[in-house]
Enzyme design. Structure first.
Site, PDB file in Angstrom:
ATOM      1  N   TYR A  73       0.833  -1.204   0.000  1.00 27.19           N
ATOM      2  CA  TYR A  73       0.000   0.000   0.000  1.00 27.19           C
ATOM      3  C   TYR A  73       0.865   1.251   0.000  1.00 27.19           C
ATOM      4  O   TYR A  73       0.565   2.232  -0.671  1.00 27.19           O
ATOM      5  CB  TYR A  73      -0.930   0.017   1.221  1.00 27.19           C
ATOM      6  CG  TYR A  73      -1.953   1.124   1.109  1.00 27.19           C
ATOM      7  CD1 TYR A  73      -3.152   0.917   0.439  1.00 27.19           C
ATOM      8  CD2 TYR A  73      -1.690   2.392   1.625  1.00 27.19           C
ATOM      9  CE1 TYR A  73      -4.075   1.933   0.282  1.00 27.19           C
ATOM     10  CE2 TYR A  73      -2.613   3.432   1.471  1.00 27.19           C
ATOM     11  CZ  TYR A  73      -3.795   3.188   0.798  1.00 27.19           C
ATOM     12  OH  TYR A  73      -4.706   4.205   0.639  1.00 27.19           O
ATOM     13  N   PHE A 125      -7.186  21.724 -24.665  1.00 24.54           N
ATOM     14  CA  PHE A 125      -7.525  20.309 -24.730  1.00 24.54           C
ATOM     15  C   PHE A 125      -8.772  20.118 -23.865  1.00 24.54           C
ATOM     16  O   PHE A 125      -8.922  20.790 -22.841  1.00 24.54           O
ATOM     17  CB  PHE A 125      -6.384  19.403 -24.261  1.00 24.54           C
ATOM     18  CG  PHE A 125      -6.742  17.949 -24.439  1.00 24.54           C
ATOM     19  CD1 PHE A 125      -6.761  17.388 -25.696  1.00 24.54           C
ATOM     20  CD2 PHE A 125      -7.131  17.180 -23.352  1.00 24.54           C
ATOM     21  CE1 PHE A 125      -7.159  16.066 -25.884  1.00 24.54           C
ATOM     22  CE2 PHE A 125      -7.521  15.859 -23.526  1.00 24.54           C
ATOM     23  CZ  PHE A 125      -7.529  15.297 -24.797  1.00 24.54           C
ATOM     24  N   THR A 126      -9.626  19.198 -24.275  1.00 24.10           N
ATOM     25  CA  THR A 126     -10.948  19.064 -23.650  1.00 24.10           C
ATOM     26  C   THR A 126     -10.893  18.992 -22.122  1.00 24.10           C
ATOM     27  O   THR A 126     -11.468  19.829 -21.431  1.00 24.10           O
ATOM     28  CB  THR A 126     -11.655  17.814 -24.193  1.00 24.10           C
ATOM     29  OG1 THR A 126     -10.768  16.700 -24.066  1.00 24.10           O
ATOM     30  CG2 THR A 126     -12.027  17.983 -25.655  1.00 24.10           C
ATOM     31  N   ASP A 216       1.752  20.484 -20.394  1.00 26.36           N
ATOM     32  CA  ASP A 216       1.045  19.241 -20.690  1.00 26.36           C
ATOM     33  C   ASP A 216       2.002  18.410 -21.552  1.00 26.36           C
ATOM     34  O   ASP A 216       2.121  18.631 -22.752  1.00 26.36           O
ATOM     35  CB  ASP A 216      -0.265  19.536 -21.422  1.00 26.36           C
ATOM     36  CG  ASP A 216      -1.060  18.269 -21.728  1.00 26.36           C
ATOM     37  OD1 ASP A 216      -0.459  17.167 -21.695  1.00 26.36           O
ATOM     38  OD2 ASP A 216      -2.268  18.373 -22.019  1.00 26.36           O
ATOM     39  N   LYS A 259      -0.163   7.906 -23.506  1.00 27.32           N
ATOM     40  CA  LYS A 259       0.239   8.293 -24.865  1.00 27.32           C
ATOM     41  C   LYS A 259       1.727   7.960 -25.028  1.00 27.32           C
ATOM     42  O   LYS A 259       2.096   6.796 -25.126  1.00 27.32           O
ATOM     43  CB  LYS A 259      -0.050   9.783 -25.107  1.00 27.32           C
ATOM     44  CG  LYS A 259      -1.312  10.320 -24.439  1.00 27.32           C
ATOM     45  CD  LYS A 259      -2.603   9.915 -25.104  1.00 27.32           C
ATOM     46  CE  LYS A 259      -3.850  10.312 -24.342  1.00 27.32           C
ATOM     47  NZ  LYS A 259      -4.061  11.685 -23.966  1.00 27.32           N
ATOM     48  N   ARG A 383     -13.385  15.588 -34.089  1.00 25.58           N
ATOM     49  CA  ARG A 383     -12.803  16.721 -33.384  1.00 25.58           C
ATOM     50  C   ARG A 383     -13.334  17.975 -34.065  1.00 25.58           C
ATOM     51  O   ARG A 383     -12.680  18.569 -34.908  1.00 25.58           O
ATOM     52  CB  ARG A 383     -11.263  16.672 -33.439  1.00 25.58           C
ATOM     53  CG  ARG A 383     -10.642  15.756 -32.389  1.00 25.58           C
ATOM     54  CD  ARG A 383     -10.915  16.281 -30.996  1.00 25.58           C
ATOM     55  NE  ARG A 383     -10.373  15.452 -29.924  1.00 25.58           N
ATOM     56  CZ  ARG A 383     -11.063  15.074 -28.851  1.00 25.58           C
ATOM     57  NH1 ARG A 383     -12.328  15.362 -28.724  1.00 25.58           N
ATOM     58  NH2 ARG A 383     -10.496  14.387 -27.884  1.00 25.58           N
ATOM     59  N   PHE A 450     -18.914  14.873 -26.389  1.00 24.33           N
ATOM     60  CA  PHE A 450     -18.527  14.027 -27.527  1.00 24.33           C
ATOM     61  C   PHE A 450     -18.428  12.555 -27.144  1.00 24.33           C
ATOM     62  O   PHE A 450     -18.595  11.683 -27.984  1.00 24.33           O
ATOM     63  CB  PHE A 450     -17.197  14.503 -28.118  1.00 24.33           C
ATOM     64  CG  PHE A 450     -16.054  14.554 -27.151  1.00 24.33           C
ATOM     65  CD1 PHE A 450     -15.852  15.660 -26.350  1.00 24.33           C
ATOM     66  CD2 PHE A 450     -15.176  13.479 -27.032  1.00 24.33           C
ATOM     67  CE1 PHE A 450     -14.814  15.707 -25.438  1.00 24.33           C
ATOM     68  CE2 PHE A 450     -14.141  13.512 -26.128  1.00 24.33           C
ATOM     69  CZ  PHE A 450     -13.951  14.632 -25.323  1.00 24.33           C
TER      70      PHE A 450
HETATM   71  C1  PLP Z   1      -5.126  12.497 -23.270  1.00 29.32           C
HETATM   72  C2  PLP Z   1      -4.742  13.869 -22.992  1.00 29.32           C
HETATM   73  C3  PLP Z   1      -4.978  14.459 -21.748  1.00 29.32           C
HETATM   74  C4  PLP Z   1      -5.788  13.779 -20.649  1.00 29.32           C
HETATM   75  O1  PLP Z   1      -5.209  12.631 -20.197  1.00 29.32           O
HETATM   76  P1  PLP Z   1      -6.047  11.334 -19.727  1.00 29.32           P
HETATM   77  O2  PLP Z   1      -4.987  10.349 -19.394  1.00 29.32           O
HETATM   78  O3  PLP Z   1      -6.902  10.923 -20.876  1.00 29.32           O
HETATM   79  O4  PLP Z   1      -6.842  11.722 -18.543  1.00 29.32           O
HETATM   80  C5  PLP Z   1      -4.516  15.741 -21.535  1.00 29.32           C
HETATM   81  N1  PLP Z   1      -3.872  16.410 -22.502  1.00 29.32           N
HETATM   82  C6  PLP Z   1      -3.642  15.887 -23.723  1.00 29.32           C
HETATM   83  C7  PLP Z   1      -2.917  16.686 -24.742  1.00 29.32           C
HETATM   84  C8  PLP Z   1      -4.076  14.607 -24.007  1.00 29.32           C
HETATM   85  O5  PLP Z   1      -3.866  14.106 -25.231  1.00 29.32           O
END
Ligand code: PLP
Length: 458
Positions: A73, A125-126, A216, A259, A383, A450
């Protein structure tokens, strides 16, 4: 010139069989999914280009790493491996793991934003923007104009327009701007990189006003590869060196490790600021779990640590970005309208140019994604106006300039033959574009619509 081919720096050890439906079955499946590719069952998909998020193939090293999971843990050895990796490969001092990127965005937004603040960014970004707004800020797009033009061939369309940033500072005052949100490769602009030259200038300007930079870093290694390929002065630097230089110009970072970092789940918040670290380390206990696991299993952290190291290898990025460019060039050669230049994680089809007869209220990008699935079982993502959501004040749709369909390529998953099949299908759909009729939204969720919105054919 004599052709010299290159191939991926790995071979295939395990395969996952795919199912192929008939066209009739696909028509039924997409109708049942409300013409939203997010609502399809993955079993009904042949080539899945919905997203590059969490869809990468792990290496045998990463799979072996899973077996080294220390599921204590508290104080898992995998946490310390990950922490050391983030420090040595990325160069950030402090690490707070999270289950994925948006959890890190949630925390940094809550920690740094005060009600009424403004957060400038290189496009939105969303999830990033939503967390900024939920923390009380207004997002302001300060990306260069070229980013909004799908035909501009400018190689660094992720760059920040310094005049727009300065104008915002002059208008609202630096004390109302907690940070600049800077993404490496701008997803919504088509996976376009930012240049180091631009980032250095942004650093200089923000330093002058005491404004932080939140990075980011979801696709930082892909961005670094593009800098190596295209920015004068970086040809002899490795991807790993460029990644470190980018990070060194920023204060905090949020990461979706699903990613670049080649894992199926995971993320983190990293910072050089002791105070932010302490707050985040405390906050993570409320939302994610103890600060040495943050919603992840020990084995997930191990796979992430190994994946981060693999992601900054030149050979890996050459094959990863190379495959995306291969697909993009097949389409360009056939005159298919795509966002130029080809980005790093996907090829973005210009749905407005496919369907000049559809208005944005008829959801051209949503339509194109559905047509592509019906044609070949290839799953892509909208998109456009659906992703852009509604204006918080007026309640009207946001109408983005770009109406795109993203063919996102998972890392190390598909072959060149798969890319050929995708290109052939896109070309067929383009040739039949006149017949498409558009969609009507019949269900709209409140947040990030979306993902779950439903449509029917007009
Ligand atoms: C995917 C993504 C996020 C969010 O990350 P999650 O792991 O899906 O929560 C933030 N910024 C960018 C540019 C992304 O592609």
């Amino acid at each position: 010139m004599k052709r010299r081919s290159w191939a991926e720096p790995y071979k295939i050890k395990m395969v996952e069989p795919l199912k192929m439906l008939s066209k009739k079955e696909r028509e039924k499946a997409i109708d049942e999914a409300g013409y939203n590719t997010f609502l399809l069952r993955s079993e009904d998909v042949y080539i899945d280009l919905l997203t590059d998020s969490g869809t990468s193939a792990m290496s045998d090293r990463q799979w072996a790493g899973l077996m080294l999971g220390d599921e204590a843990y508290a104080g898992s050895r995998n946490f310390y491996h990950l922490e050391e990796t983030v420090q040595t490969i990325y160069g950030y001092k402090h690490l707070v793991p999270t289950h994925q990127g948006r959890a890190a965005e949630h925390m940094i937004s809550k920690i740094l934003i005060k009600q009424g603040d403004y957060v400038p960014g290189n496009m939105y970004f969303t999830t990033t923007k939503l967390h900024q707004e939920m923390a009380g800020a207004k997002f302001v797009d300060v990306i260069i104009d070229e980013a909004h033009d799908p035909n501009s061939e400018y190689p660094f369309k992720g760059d920040i327009d310094l005049n727009k940033l300065q104008a915002l500072i002059d208008k609202v005052g630096a004390d109302k701007i907690p940070y600049v949100a800077m993404a490496t490769t701008v997803n919504m602009a088509g996976g376009q990189p930012i240049s180091l030259n631009n980032l250095k200038a942004v650093r200089e300007l923000t330093q002058k006003y005491g404004i932080d930079i939140v990075h980011d870093m979801t696709r930082v290694a892909e961005n670094a590869y593009m800098i190596q390929q295209k920015e004068p002065g970086y040809q002899d630097k490795t991807v790993a060196e460029i990644v470190k230089e980018i990070n060194s110009l920023t204060d905090h970072a949020t990461m979706s490790a699903k990613k670049d970092a080649l894992v199926n789940i995971g993320g983190f918040l990293a910072t050089n600021d002791q105070r932010v670290f302490e707050e985040a380390r405390n906050m993570v206990v409320v939302y994610e779990g103890l600060h040495t696991y943050g919603g992840l299993a020990g084995r997930d952290m191990e796979a992430m640590a190994i994946g981060i190291k693999e992601s900054v290898m030149d050979e890996h990025q050459k094959a990863r970005v190379g495959q995306v460019q291969y697909l993009g060039n097949l389409l360009l050669k056939q005159g298919i309208p795509v966002v130029k230049p080809i980005g790093t994680h996907g090829v973005f089809l210009d749905a407005k140019a496919f369907y000049p007869h559809l208005t944005q209220d008829e959801f051209p990008a949503q339509t194109l994604a559905a047509e592509l699935y019906i044609d070949s079982g290839v799953r892509a993502m909208e998109r456009g106006v659906v992703s852009a959501g509604r204006n918080k004040e007026t309640g009207k749709h946001n109408y983005p300039k770009l109406e795109l369909v993203r063919l996102t390529i998972p890392r190390r998953v598909y072959t060149q033959a798969h890319m050929d099949v995708v290109a052939e299908s896109v070309i067929d759909v383009y040739e039949n574009a006149k017949n498409a009729r558009g969609l009507k939204m019949i269900y709209e969720p409140k947040y990030l619509r979306f993902f779950q919105a439903r449509f029917e054919k007009l």
